[in-house]
Design an enzyme around this catalytic site. Structure first.
Site, PDB file in Angstrom:
ATOM      1  N   GLU A  49       0.879  -1.167   0.000  1.00  0.00           N
ATOM      2  CA  GLU A  49       0.000   0.000   0.000  1.00  0.00           C
ATOM      3  C   GLU A  49       0.918   1.218   0.000  1.00  0.00           C
ATOM      4  OE1 GLU A  49      -2.559   2.506   3.225  1.00  0.00           O
ATOM      5  OE2 GLU A  49      -2.803   0.315   3.314  1.00  0.00           O
ATOM      6  N   ARG A  53       1.424  10.134   1.136  1.00  0.00           N
ATOM      7  CA  ARG A  53       1.960  11.080   2.119  1.00  0.00           C
ATOM      8  C   ARG A  53       3.192  11.817   1.606  1.00  0.00           C
ATOM      9  NH1 ARG A  53       1.970   6.838   7.184  1.00  0.00           N
ATOM     10  NH2 ARG A  53      -0.260   6.317   7.109  1.00  0.00           N
ATOM     11  N   THR A  77      -3.721   6.590   2.030  1.00  0.00           N
ATOM     12  CA  THR A  77      -3.891   8.017   2.323  1.00  0.00           C
ATOM     13  C   THR A  77      -4.593   8.711   1.159  1.00  0.00           C
ATOM     14  OG1 THR A  77      -1.713   7.832   3.389  1.00  0.00           O
ATOM     15  CG2 THR A  77      -2.777   9.967   3.481  1.00  0.00           C
ATOM     16  N   LYS A 137     -11.146  -0.404   6.773  1.00  0.00           N
ATOM     17  CA  LYS A 137      -9.887  -0.159   7.463  1.00  0.00           C
ATOM     18  C   LYS A 137     -10.205   0.353   8.869  1.00  0.00           C
ATOM     19  CE  LYS A 137      -5.890   2.964   7.371  1.00  0.00           C
ATOM     20  NZ  LYS A 137      -5.129   3.932   6.573  1.00  0.00           N
TER      21      LYS A 137
END
Length: 222
Positions: A49, A53, A77, A137
């Site tokens: 993943e 960021r 993100t 999640k």
């Protein structure tokens, strides 16, 4: 969703469950992407993943998706529909968000891409499910109550499957994976920034292999 799109999402969910753990990667430099993924593959975990960021994230997703067509490359993100469109165009097989955004969930479903929205309250779980999310999640897992909290959610949300992320490490991974409502866990200890900064890809491979072995051990016993 079309039949093919439903099949694609179903296959991605099965892949997440088969892997048992998703490495959450914050990549400072796109040049690190291939040696890092090679180390993950060598450790038995052909998945990542790649978070948005850092500026390197989006480019790395495209690079890895092209270089490793059988790899399971996703984006983390992802906070907007615009971000989701960019990572899906780059080749992301799954999309992970830190929050529950119903528009983002709808967009990913329309594209036939697995989306895992972030949840940490019963209301968010309910909202994500109503929007069509199939795998959630649980974030941030440890600060939000960890294993006891997930056990409590199993009452009203018995059918829901989670991917806990946030504070997961080699010491507590097993306690999460033993829960029937946990499909897999997200973790970054095997791809820590300190390891990337030192180009310690052998250590990445070693820690990854240990995590894969732990997943196998827990599931064999379970």
């Amino acid at each position: 969703m079309t039949t093919d799109q439903v099949s694609s999402v179903t296959e991605s969910i099965a892949r997440v469950r088969d892997l048992g753990i998703l490495p959450v990667v914050e990549l400072p430099d796109v040049k690190q992407a291939e040696p890092l993924f090679e180390a993950l593959c060598a450790g038995g975990l052909p998945a990542a993943e790649i978070t948005l960021r850092t500026p390197a994230g989006l480019e790395a997703i495209g690079l890895l998706a092209d270089a490793y067509p059988t790899g399971f490359i996703g984006a983390g993100t992802v906070r907007s529909v615009e971000d989701a469109a960019r990572v899906i165009d780059a080749g992301a097989r799954f999309v992970v968000s830190p929050a529950t955004d119903t528009e983002l969930i709808t967009f990913c479903r329309e594209k036939g891409v697995l989306v895992m929205p972030g949840v940490c309250t019963p209301t968010e779980v309910h909202t994500a499910l109503r929007a069509g999310a199939e795998l959630l999640k649980f974030f941030p897992a440890e600060p939000s109550g960890g294993v006891p909290f997930l056990k409590a959610l199993a009452g009203p949300f018995r059918e829901v499957r989670f991917v806990p992320t946030g504070g997961i490490n080699a010491d507590n991974l097993g306690s999460y994976l033993r829960l029937p409502q946990v499909a897999a866990c997200g973790g970054s200890w095997m791809v820590a920034l300190s390891l990337l900064a030192a180009a310690a890809f052998d250590k990445v491979r070693e820690l990854t292999a240990q995590a894969v072995a732990l997943v196998s051990e827990v599931r064999c016993r379970g």
